[in-house]
Scaffold this active site. Structure first.
Site, PDB file in Angstrom:
ATOM      1  N   THR A  12       0.828  -1.213   0.000  1.00 22.24           N
ATOM      2  CA  THR A  12       0.000   0.000   0.000  1.00 22.24           C
ATOM      3  C   THR A  12       0.865   1.266   0.000  1.00 22.24           C
ATOM      4  OG1 THR A  12      -1.627  -1.226   1.283  1.00 22.24           O
ATOM      5  CG2 THR A  12      -1.867   1.169   1.260  1.00 22.24           C
ATOM      6  N   VAL A  13       1.806   1.331   0.938  1.00 24.03           N
ATOM      7  CA  VAL A  13       2.602   2.559   1.076  1.00 24.03           C
ATOM      8  C   VAL A  13       3.674   2.631  -0.017  1.00 24.03           C
ATOM      9  CG1 VAL A  13       4.118   3.889   2.606  1.00 24.03           C
ATOM     10  CG2 VAL A  13       2.169   2.637   3.563  1.00 24.03           C
ATOM     11  N   LYS A 104       6.067   2.164  12.444  1.00 21.47           N
ATOM     12  CA  LYS A 104       5.904   2.594  13.850  1.00 21.47           C
ATOM     13  C   LYS A 104       6.295   1.503  14.835  1.00 21.47           C
ATOM     14  CE  LYS A 104       1.604   1.051  12.572  1.00 21.47           C
ATOM     15  NZ  LYS A 104       0.660   1.369  11.530  1.00 21.47           N
ATOM     16  N   VAL A 131       3.722   7.859  12.387  1.00 23.75           N
ATOM     17  CA  VAL A 131       2.580   8.248  13.221  1.00 23.75           C
ATOM     18  C   VAL A 131       1.719   9.245  12.453  1.00 23.75           C
ATOM     19  CG1 VAL A 131       1.834   9.146  15.464  1.00 23.75           C
ATOM     20  CG2 VAL A 131       4.085   8.093  15.248  1.00 23.75           C
ATOM     21  N   ILE A 135      -0.394  13.345   8.424  1.00 23.71           N
ATOM     22  CA  ILE A 135      -0.362  14.519   9.326  1.00 23.71           C
ATOM     23  C   ILE A 135       1.060  14.766   9.810  1.00 23.71           C
ATOM     24  CG2 ILE A 135      -1.446  15.610  11.323  1.00 23.71           C
ATOM     25  CD1 ILE A 135      -3.440  13.264  11.361  1.00 23.71           C
ATOM     26  N   GLY A 186     -11.636  -2.906   4.114  1.00 22.67           N
ATOM     27  CA  GLY A 186     -10.174  -2.795   4.099  1.00 22.67           C
ATOM     28  C   GLY A 186      -9.632  -1.815   5.131  1.00 22.67           C
ATOM     29  N   ASP A 200      -1.392  -0.658  18.626  1.00 26.87           N
ATOM     30  CA  ASP A 200      -0.894   0.243  17.587  1.00 26.87           C
ATOM     31  C   ASP A 200      -0.846   1.682  18.121  1.00 26.87           C
ATOM     32  OD1 ASP A 200      -0.514   0.805  14.499  1.00 26.87           O
ATOM     33  OD2 ASP A 200      -2.062   2.200  15.185  1.00 26.87           O
ATOM     34  N   LYS A 204       2.449   4.220  18.822  1.00 28.97           N
ATOM     35  CA  LYS A 204       2.547   5.587  18.292  1.00 28.97           C
ATOM     36  C   LYS A 204       2.695   6.593  19.434  1.00 28.97           C
ATOM     37  CE  LYS A 204      -0.194   4.530  14.182  1.00 28.97           C
ATOM     38  NZ  LYS A 204      -1.586   4.469  13.696  1.00 28.97           N
ATOM     39  N   GLY A 301      -3.457   5.252   4.486  1.00 27.39           N
ATOM     40  CA  GLY A 301      -3.785   5.248   3.058  1.00 27.39           C
ATOM     41  C   GLY A 301      -2.527   5.409   2.228  1.00 27.39           C
TER      42      GLY A 301
HETATM   43  N1  LIG Z   1      -1.048   1.202   5.046  1.00 30.83           N
HETATM   44  C1  LIG Z   1      -1.057   2.393   5.632  1.00 30.83           C
HETATM   45  O1  LIG Z   1      -1.988   3.191   5.443  1.00 30.83           O
HETATM   46  C2  LIG Z   1       0.076   2.803   6.538  1.00 30.83           C
HETATM   47  C3  LIG Z   1       0.026   4.061   7.169  1.00 30.83           C
HETATM   48  C4  LIG Z   1       1.114   4.477   7.956  1.00 30.83           C
HETATM   49  C5  LIG Z   1       2.198   3.607   8.135  1.00 30.83           C
HETATM   50  N2  LIG Z   1       2.177   2.377   7.525  1.00 30.83           N
HETATM   51  C6  LIG Z   1       3.334   1.516   7.719  1.00 30.83           C
HETATM   52  O2  LIG Z   1       3.963   1.321   6.449  1.00 30.83           O
HETATM   53  C7  LIG Z   1       4.558   0.031   6.400  1.00 30.83           C
HETATM   54  C8  LIG Z   1       4.042  -0.728   5.182  1.00 30.83           C
HETATM   55  O3  LIG Z   1       2.632  -0.863   5.273  1.00 30.83           O
HETATM   56  P1  LIG Z   1       1.766  -1.361   4.010  1.00 30.83           P
HETATM   57  O4  LIG Z   1       0.358  -1.151   4.414  1.00 30.83           O
HETATM   58  O5  LIG Z   1       2.270  -0.741   2.767  1.00 30.83           O
HETATM   59  O6  LIG Z   1       2.094  -2.929   4.040  1.00 30.83           O
HETATM   60  P2  LIG Z   1       1.781  -3.991   2.860  1.00 30.83           P
HETATM   61  O7  LIG Z   1       0.745  -3.473   1.946  1.00 30.83           O
HETATM   62  O8  LIG Z   1       1.563  -5.281   3.542  1.00 30.83           O
HETATM   63  O9  LIG Z   1       3.160  -4.059   2.044  1.00 30.83           O
HETATM   64  C9  LIG Z   1       4.308  -4.666   2.547  1.00 30.83           C
HETATM   65  C10 LIG Z   1       5.299  -4.874   1.412  1.00 30.83           C
HETATM   66  O10 LIG Z   1       6.480  -5.403   1.959  1.00 30.83           O
HETATM   67  C11 LIG Z   1       6.871  -6.577   1.211  1.00 30.83           C
HETATM   68  N3  LIG Z   1       7.456  -7.522   2.164  1.00 30.83           N
HETATM   69  C12 LIG Z   1       6.937  -8.003   3.284  1.00 30.83           C
HETATM   70  N4  LIG Z   1       7.802  -8.833   3.896  1.00 30.83           N
HETATM   71  C13 LIG Z   1       8.892  -8.867   3.125  1.00 30.83           C
HETATM   72  C14 LIG Z   1      10.135  -9.543   3.209  1.00 30.83           C
HETATM   73  N5  LIG Z   1      10.432 -10.352   4.225  1.00 30.83           N
HETATM   74  N6  LIG Z   1      11.055  -9.340   2.225  1.00 30.83           N
HETATM   75  C15 LIG Z   1      10.765  -8.526   1.194  1.00 30.83           C
HETATM   76  N7  LIG Z   1       9.607  -7.839   1.057  1.00 30.83           N
HETATM   77  C16 LIG Z   1       8.690  -8.028   2.004  1.00 30.83           C
HETATM   78  C17 LIG Z   1       5.599  -7.126   0.602  1.00 30.83           C
HETATM   79  O11 LIG Z   1       5.984  -7.841  -0.574  1.00 30.83           O
HETATM   80  P3  LIG Z   1       4.899  -8.575  -1.532  1.00 30.83           P
HETATM   81  O12 LIG Z   1       4.083  -7.435  -2.084  1.00 30.83           O
HETATM   82  O13 LIG Z   1       5.678  -9.257  -2.560  1.00 30.83           O
HETATM   83  O14 LIG Z   1       4.096  -9.467  -0.649  1.00 30.83           O
HETATM   84  C18 LIG Z   1       4.829  -5.840   0.319  1.00 30.83           C
HETATM   85  O15 LIG Z   1       5.162  -5.335  -0.935  1.00 30.83           O
HETATM   86  C19 LIG Z   1       4.233  -0.635   7.743  1.00 30.83           C
HETATM   87  O16 LIG Z   1       5.302  -0.406   8.628  1.00 30.83           O
HETATM   88  C20 LIG Z   1       3.007   0.123   8.215  1.00 30.83           C
HETATM   89  O17 LIG Z   1       2.856   0.125   9.622  1.00 30.83           O
HETATM   90  C21 LIG Z   1       1.152   1.959   6.729  1.00 30.83           C
END
Ligand SMILES: NC(=O)c1ccc[n+]([C@@H]2O[C@H](COP(=O)([O-])OP(=O)(O)OC[C@H]3O[C@@H](n4cnc5c(N)ncnc54)[C@H](OP(=O)(O)O)[C@@H]3O)[C@@H](O)[C@H]2O)c1
Length: 429
Positions: A12-13, A104, A131, A135, A186, A200, A204, A301
């Site tokens: 996602t990110v 985080k 966090v 924002i 989602g 969580d 933060k 997001g």
């Molecule tokens: N989603 C949000 O809105 C949001 C907001 C603020 C902060 N965050 C933080 O941002 C970070 C990422 O979140 P996300 O929602 O983007 O997670 P996500 O959608 O689950 O994406 C994680 C990515 O990391 C890859 N990955 C996971 N384990 C791996 C490994 N061992 N080796 C190589 N690649 C690996 C996955 O690969 P594959 O695609 O091949 O499976 C995927 O592309 C997290 O720390 C989360 O707390 C997220």
């Protein structure tokens, strides 16, 4: 100058970061004098559809293609979790690469190790996205507000629970129905534990309190309770006394004594945080010189989070250009004592099931009197099959006294269960 960037994770990110870096590439070059480009992307599955136009040759499953490539100067970590993210970040920092992360969990649990490693290497470690999604919270606390003693941090910093509680308030849904809807849309993960149990938000708060209160704060020092015990009935009773229920993260620093709490809380409907609904986040900050500040926006997001990550990339590029990387380190952080009584006295809401027979109220009142707890309101809400539901709102009392009273209630044969205990947030003065 061309700057190569390695991206760890493209979910996602990560996908949002690639998208936004492309959209802003001219502006970033104008602002920094550098031409950054993401040249390698680490993933687990090379064949997965990622919703963005991506040259397959950029993808790799080998972390060394990024961590051991001397031409990659900046690493962005969007994998999440502790390992392997921690090892990858430490390796990148030790190799002299600047690191930007949205993680985080990692910063809350291993922030000191990571920041010290970055300090030793003279490189940037930036984590604005960790966090509050879009924002700006970390940089204002770390830079703009450093002339203040920050006394209060109060916020809604978990969008999933805020969405669930908002649905419960607006539709009368129970917790499980609202959780299922959040999962279908989602907003909540298949395993919602970290969000609904308050972990969580606690992570933060640990990060915000460390920076805001300029103190070494451990996650274990945060009192945490989640929203599983909140029912549709609690939402209704809260409304009857002029409140909505929010999962609040609260930190206070009173002359060096900290209190740190994450808990579902009754918030007066006129309070600025009461109107923060759905997946939005907000943080109220009080500084001794600045006065009160409120930060509000999208807490998660793809693009909102990428907004903070790419902002950090631009800061790292500017620092590289000026040769001032590693400029804002944490320096010396004192350890501050955590208030053993749980912080300031607050009104509390208690919902319990009692045996429906005469004299029970007198016993409850007697025990409260013995413990020095005075009751503002006592309401019998429902009765069926020999059990009555009772709601008590107390006058202001230290959280430690509430804990003691709840323990004593649990020993009383006429009290069947204590079903929900929540503080009531006072209005900001
Ligand atoms: N989603 C949000 O809105 C949001 C907001 C603020 C902060 N965050 C933080 O941002 C970070 C990422 O979140 P996300 O929602 O983007 O997670 P996500 O959608 O689950 O994406 C994680 C990515 O990391 C890859 N990955 C996971 N384990 C791996 C490994 N061992 N080796 C190589 N690649 C690996 C996955 O690969 P594959 O695609 O091949 O499976 C995927 O592309 C997290 O720390 C989360 O707390 C997220």
């Amino acid at each position: 100058m061309d700057i190569r960037i390695g991206l760890l994770g493209c979910g996602t990110v990560g996908a949002g970061v690639i998208d936004l870096m492309r959209k802003r590439s001219n502006k970033i070059s104008d602002m920094t004098g550098m031409r950054p480009s993401i040249t390698r992307v680490l993933v687990r599955d090379l064949t997965k559809e990622r919703g963005i136009d991506l040259d397959g040759a950029m993808l790799t499953t080998n972390p060394d293609d990024i961590l051991s490539d001397p031409d990659i100067r900046i690493v962005i970590e969007t994998i999440g979790g502790i390992e392997p993210a921690r090892s990858y970040i430490l390796t990148a920092l030790k190799a002299g690469k600047h690191v930007i992360t949205a993680n985080k969990d990692l910063i809350a649990l291993h922030g000191s190790e990571i920041i010290e490693t970055a300090d030793a290497a003279g490189v940037d470690i930036l984590y604005e996205a960790a966090v509050g999604g879009a924002i700006p919270l970390i940089r204002p606390l770390k830079e703009s507000l450093t002339a203040n003693d920050i006394t209060d941090l109060l916020g809604i910093i978990n969008g999933t629970t805020n969405y669930i509680l908002t649905q419960m308030t607006e539709t009368g849904a129970d917790f499980s129905e609202a959780l299922k809807e959040a999962q279908d849309l989602g907003y909540a993960e298949a395993d919602p534990t970290s969000d609904v149990d308050g972990l969580d938000a606690a992570r933060k708060l640990t990060i915000l309190a460390t920076i805001g209160f300029h103190a070494k704060v451990n996650l274990s020092e945060v009192e945490v309770s989640g929203i599983r015990s909140v029912t549709a009935a609690d939402v209704k009773y809260a409304s009857e006394i002029g409140c909505v229920i929010k999962l609040l993260a609260s930190g206070t620093d009173r002359n060096g004594i900290l209190s740190l709490r994450v808990s579902p809380t009754l918030v007066p409907k006129q309070h600025p945080l009461a109107g923060v609904s759905g997946s939005y986040n907000a943080l109220f900050v009080r500084g001794d010189a600045s006065g009160d500040l409120m930060f509000f926006g999208r807490g998660a997001g793809s693009l909102p989070t990428a907004s903070s990550v790419v902002g950090d990339v631009i800061e790292a590029l500017r620092n590289m250009r000026l040769n001032v990387s590693g400029r804002v380190s944490q320096m010396v952080m004192p350890h501050k004592t955590v208030d053993p009584d749980g912080g300031s006295a607050l009104r509390h809401y208690l919902r319990m099931s009692v045996v429906d027979q005469p004299g029970v109220f007198a016993k409850i009142a007697g025990l409260c009197g013995d413990e020095g707890l005075s009751m503002e309101t006592v309401l019998q809400k429902r009765a069926s099959k020999g059990t009555a539901e009772v709601v008590i709102v107390t006058h202001e009392v230290k959280p430690e006294v509430i804990r003691r009273v709840v323990e004593a209630f649990r020993q009383m044969p006429s009290i069947k269960s204590i079903d929900c205990v929540m503080p009531v947030q006072p209005m900001t003065e």
